[in-house]
Design a protein around this motif. Sequence first.
Motif, PDB file in Angstrom:
ATOM      1  N   ALA A  49       0.914  -1.243  -0.083  1.00  0.00           N
ATOM      2  CA  ALA A  49      -0.185  -0.032   0.027  1.00  0.00           C
ATOM      3  C   ALA A  49       0.728   1.317  -0.054  1.00  0.00           C
ATOM      4  N   SER A  50       2.028   1.365   0.767  1.00  0.00           N
ATOM      5  CA  SER A  50       2.735   2.486   0.839  1.00  0.00           C
ATOM      6  C   SER A  50       3.480   2.524  -0.564  1.00  0.00           C
ATOM      7  N   SER A  51       3.930   1.602  -1.173  1.00  0.00           N
ATOM      8  CA  SER A  51       4.331   1.732  -2.586  1.00  0.00           C
ATOM      9  C   SER A  51       3.513   2.388  -3.609  1.00  0.00           C
ATOM     10  N   MET A  52       2.164   1.853  -3.324  1.00  0.00           N
ATOM     11  CA  MET A  52       1.086   2.399  -4.279  1.00  0.00           C
ATOM     12  C   MET A  52       1.015   3.826  -4.252  1.00  0.00           C
ATOM     13  N   ARG A  53       1.289   4.264  -3.098  1.00  0.00           N
ATOM     14  CA  ARG A  53       0.888   5.728  -2.969  1.00  0.00           C
ATOM     15  C   ARG A  53       2.024   6.495  -3.780  1.00  0.00           C
ATOM     16  N   GLY A  54       2.984   6.028  -4.295  1.00  0.00           N
ATOM     17  CA  GLY A  54       3.803   6.834  -5.201  1.00  0.00           C
ATOM     18  C   GLY A  54       3.108   7.091  -6.569  1.00  0.00           C
ATOM     19  N   LEU A  55       2.334   6.409  -6.811  1.00  0.00           N
ATOM     20  CA  LEU A  55       1.438   6.501  -8.442  1.00  0.00           C
ATOM     21  C   LEU A  55       0.690   7.698  -8.118  1.00  0.00           C
ATOM     22  N   THR A  56       0.317   8.164  -7.063  1.00  0.00           N
ATOM     23  CA  THR A  56      -0.296   9.298  -6.891  1.00  0.00           C
ATOM     24  C   THR A  56       0.378  10.853  -7.199  1.00  0.00           C
ATOM     25  N   VAL A  57       1.664  10.274  -7.098  1.00  0.00           N
ATOM     26  CA  VAL A  57       2.453  11.680  -7.291  1.00  0.00           C
ATOM     27  C   VAL A  57       3.023  11.826  -8.901  1.00  0.00           C
ATOM     28  N   GLN A  58       2.853  13.029  -9.139  1.00  0.00           N
ATOM     29  CA  GLN A  58       3.279  13.501 -10.491  1.00  0.00           C
ATOM     30  C   GLN A  58       4.185  14.646 -10.497  1.00  0.00           C
ATOM     31  N   LEU A  59       5.484  14.385 -10.897  1.00  0.00           N
ATOM     32  CA  LEU A  59       6.382  15.535 -10.739  1.00  0.00           C
ATOM     33  C   LEU A  59       6.591  16.306 -12.040  1.00  0.00           C
ATOM     34  N   THR A  60       6.814  17.461 -11.974  1.00  0.00           N
ATOM     35  CA  THR A  60       7.099  18.245 -12.997  1.00  0.00           C
ATOM     36  C   THR A  60       8.705  18.193 -13.356  1.00  0.00           C
ATOM     37  N   PRO A  61       9.062  18.663 -14.848  1.00  0.00           N
ATOM     38  CA  PRO A  61      10.499  18.622 -14.990  1.00  0.00           C
ATOM     39  C   PRO A  61      11.381  19.340 -14.003  1.00  0.00           C
ATOM     40  N   ASP A  62      10.731  20.406 -13.603  1.00  0.00           N
ATOM     41  CA  ASP A  62      11.691  21.307 -12.711  1.00  0.00           C
ATOM     42  C   ASP A  62      11.923  20.238 -11.339  1.00  0.00           C
ATOM     43  N   GLU A  63      10.882  19.911 -10.825  1.00  0.00           N
ATOM     44  CA  GLU A  63      10.672  18.904  -9.525  1.00  0.00           C
ATOM     45  C   GLU A  63      11.898  17.881  -9.781  1.00  0.00           C
ATOM     46  N   MET A  64      11.766  17.175 -10.877  1.00  0.00           N
ATOM     47  CA  MET A  64      12.498  15.930 -11.135  1.00  0.00           C
ATOM     48  C   MET A  64      14.031  16.225 -11.202  1.00  0.00           C
ATOM     49  N   ALA A  65      14.460  17.493 -11.781  1.00  0.00           N
ATOM     50  CA  ALA A  65      15.832  18.065 -11.779  1.00  0.00           C
ATOM     51  C   ALA A  65      16.254  18.616 -10.230  1.00  0.00           C
ATOM     52  N   TRP A  66      15.398  19.155  -9.782  1.00  0.00           N
ATOM     53  CA  TRP A  66      15.909  19.737  -8.408  1.00  0.00           C
ATOM     54  C   TRP A  66      16.038  18.680  -7.402  1.00  0.00           C
ATOM     55  N   LEU A  67      15.200  17.492  -7.457  1.00  0.00           N
ATOM     56  CA  LEU A  67      15.338  16.560  -6.696  1.00  0.00           C
ATOM     57  C   LEU A  67      16.896  15.748  -6.904  1.00  0.00           C
ATOM     58  N   ASP A  68      17.173  15.554  -8.129  1.00  0.00           N
ATOM     59  CA  ASP A  68      18.402  15.153  -8.537  1.00  0.00           C
ATOM     60  C   ASP A  68      19.573  15.863  -8.250  1.00  0.00           C
ATOM     61  N   LEU A  69      19.463  17.230  -7.749  1.00  0.00           N
ATOM     62  CA  LEU A  69      20.510  18.119  -7.617  1.00  0.00           C
ATOM     63  C   LEU A  69      20.916  18.800  -8.913  1.00  0.00           C
ATOM     64  N   ALA A  70      20.460  18.569 -10.098  1.00  0.00           N
ATOM     65  CA  ALA A  70      20.628  19.068 -11.138  1.00  0.00           C
ATOM     66  C   ALA A  70      20.525  20.594 -11.235  1.00  0.00           C
ATOM     67  N   GLU A  71      19.460  20.922 -10.453  1.00  0.00           N
ATOM     68  CA  GLU A  71      19.225  22.440 -10.086  1.00  0.00           C
ATOM     69  C   GLU A  71      19.256  22.765  -8.542  1.00  0.00           C
ATOM     70  N   GLN A  72      20.058  23.755  -8.165  1.00  0.00           N
ATOM     71  CA  GLN A  72      20.493  23.819  -6.821  1.00  0.00           C
ATOM     72  C   GLN A  72      19.371  24.648  -6.266  1.00  0.00           C
ATOM     73  N   GLY A  73      18.430  25.266  -6.996  1.00  0.00           N
ATOM     74  CA  GLY A  73      17.364  26.299  -6.304  1.00  0.00           C
ATOM     75  C   GLY A  73      16.059  25.463  -5.881  1.00  0.00           C
ATOM     76  N   SER A  74      15.034  26.369  -5.892  1.00  0.00           N
ATOM     77  CA  SER A  74      13.844  25.729  -5.336  1.00  0.00           C
ATOM     78  C   SER A  74      13.063  25.205  -6.829  1.00  0.00           C
ATOM     79  N   PRO A  75      12.258  24.289  -6.803  1.00  0.00           N
ATOM     80  CA  PRO A  75      11.659  23.556  -7.857  1.00  0.00           C
ATOM     81  C   PRO A  75      10.477  24.508  -8.479  1.00  0.00           C
ATOM     82  N   ALA A  76      10.184  25.319  -7.479  1.00  0.00           N
ATOM     83  CA  ALA A  76       8.952  26.498  -7.910  1.00  0.00           C
ATOM     84  C   ALA A  76       9.679  27.507  -8.681  1.00  0.00           C
TER      85      ALA A  76
END
Length: 680
Positions: free
Chosen positions: A653-680
Amino acid sequence: MLNWGIIGAGNISGAFAAGLKQTDSGDLVAVASRDAAKARAFAEQHGQTACPPKAYASYQALLADPAVQAVYIGLPHTEHLHWTVKALRAGKHVLCEKPLGLNHAEAMIAYDEAERAGRVLMEAFMYRCVPQTAKLLELLRAGTIGEVRHIQASFCYSSTPRAGSRTWEASLAGGGILDVGCYPVSMARLIAGVARNLPFAEPTELQAMGQLYQSASGPVDEWATATMRFPGNIVAQLSTAVRFEQEESLRIGGSKGALVVPKPWYGAGAEAGESRIELYVDEALAQTWTISTDRGLYAYEADVFAQAVQAGAVPHPAMSPADSLGNLAVMDRWRQAIGLSYPKEAEAAMQGRLSLAGLPIARRADALMTYGHVPGLEGKQVSRLIMGVDNQETLPHAAALFDDYIERGGNTFDTAWVYDFEGGHSEAILGQWLKARGIRDEIVLIAKGAHTPNCTPEGMRRELAESLERLQTDHADLYILHRDNPEVPVAEFVDALNEQRKLGRFQAFGGSNWSLERVMEANAYAASKGLQGFSLLNNQLSLARMQAPIWRGCVSAGDPASRHLLAEQGLALFAWSSQARGFFTYRAGPELRQDEELVRCWYSAANFERRARAQKLAAEKGVQAINIALAWVLGQQFPAFSLIGPRSIAETASSMRGLTVQLTPDEMAWLDLAEQGSPA
C-alpha cells in the motif's frame, strides 16, 4: 452508546454480552446465529433493555442492519477472517475474538480492510483492557524489579478429545497455541517491550516442543512449550495445553525482585471484584497490590473498544494492529517449530479466484495502478509497479500479498531461478498460486536466469526449463538474463535467446546488470541478422545514487549518461532497489549506522541532500518522502517500471501511494541536484 451486534451465540459471545450489561458504553441491539432458535434464546437472555435485541438467523442479515454500529465476532477460528472482512465492508467496527486469523497473512488482510474502511478493528484480548494489566505495566516502568530478565507464563486447560469439537478438530484450527497460547505470547511480547520503553517487542530466537493429537481432519496440539529470547537478553518460557491442567500464572524475574500475577488472564473475573500482584524479594513476599474492579473484564474490553471508536484508534494497553500482527507472526513460528499447520491454511490459498477471506478477487474501484508498454510484448500492458517474488516463505503469505496486488491493479510478477537458493521455493509458490487462481493468461510473468556462475547460453536454457516447470507453465512473457558474462560474445546470447523465443518460451527479453554498451552491441548484432534484440534493461535506479554495488556484479543506471542513453534507445527499464532499500524512510539518517548495507551502498552527502529535498517536497504534496522517490523513478524520459519487494500488505500500500505523485520536469531536476534552487 455504541450499538452492538454479536455474531455467534456460543459461550464466549455470552460472556461478552454479559459484560455489556455492566457498562454504559454500549448496548446489544442484535445477535445472529445460523440456528434461529438459538439466536432468539440468546437475545432473550442477554437483552439489556425492555426492547430485546433482534435475533437473526444469518450473519449477513445482522450486517445489513443499519442500527448495528459495531460487531463482536465469537465464531470458530476458521471463520474469523471471512466475517471480519464482511463486517468491515458493511461499514461496521469490529471486535474479533482472538485469534484475529489463523496466521499473520490473514491478519494482514483484516487490518488492510479496516484501514480502507476507516473502521476500528481490534483483536479481543480482554486482559489487555483491565486495571490489573495497567498496574503491572506501571510497576515495571517504575523499575520495581529492576531490569527484566525472565518471563514465565502459562495458559492451560484440560479437555477430552471429541469429534467435531472446535478444540479438537484440525479443520476448525483447534489445539492450544491458537486458542490460549496466544495469551502468554502476547504478554511476553508486551513485557519485553515495556522493559525497553516500547509498546511491545519481537523475539529474536524461538525454540519449541509439543505433542500433536491426530484428529479426523488432521493434527492439533495437545500441549506446547516455547522458549523465546528478546532484545536485551530477556528470556521467556511459555506453555499452553488443552489436555492437562497447569497453574495459570505470570512470573517476571528482575535484577531486584520478581512480580507474580496469580490470575493474569481473568483478573478479578467476569464480575466486580479484586485481584492481586505480588512482589518477591530475596525469595520472600515483600509487597502485595490489590486491584479492585467495579465491573467484569469483558465490560472493560467493551469500554476500551468504545473509546477507540470515539478516538479512531486503539489505545495501549489494548491490542494495536502492529501488536496483533506481531503476535500472530510469533505463533506462526511456534507452530512451524512443532510441525503444525491447519487444513484451511492450504485450502484457503487454493480455492480458485477467492481470497483467503473467501471473497472474490477483483480489481478494486479505487485501484491506483498505471501501465506501460514493453517493446516486443504484444497483447499485454505491464503494471508500473512489478511484484518481486523473492521473499514469500509460505503459500498463505504469498496468496495474501499476491491477491492484494491483483486487487490493486497489479499484473506483473518478477521471479528468478536463483531466488531462495532452496530448490526454487519462490518460483514454486508462485506456480501454485497461479494454478489455483487460474489467471496465468491475465498476468505478465517475468522469468530470470543465467546467474553467475551459470551465465552462459547453455545455463540459460537449462535454468529456463527448470523455472517453467516450477512455475507450472510452458512459457513466460518476458525473460531476463540475470547477469552478464563478458567472456561470452553477445552474438551467442542473442542467438540462444531468439531460439527460445521461437520455441514460444517468451515474447521479449532483456538483461539484468548488463552495461548499456553490451546491450547496444547485442542489439546491433540482432539488427544485422534480422533477429529480435533486447527490449529492456533490469538495472538499479533510484533517486539516491548507489555508492557501492549491493551484490557483486550489480550495475546501476543512475548516472545521467545512462538515463540519457536509455531514453535515446527507447529501452524499458525495470528498476530494482528503486526506493533505495529504505534510505528515504526512518531507517536512514547520518547518525543511524546499524544497517551496514544501507550505509555502504547509499550514504553520501549528495544522497542525504536528495533525501532532504524529497522530504521537503513530500511535506508540500502531503505524501511521504519514499513516495516522492518512487515517483522520480517512474517519471523518467523512458519507459520506467519499479520492482517492489513488499513483505506485507502495508508495504504494498505504501508503494502504491507513489503512483499518486506527478512530478514536473523542474521538480525532477531539483530532486536530483541538477538544479540547486527551488523547484518552484
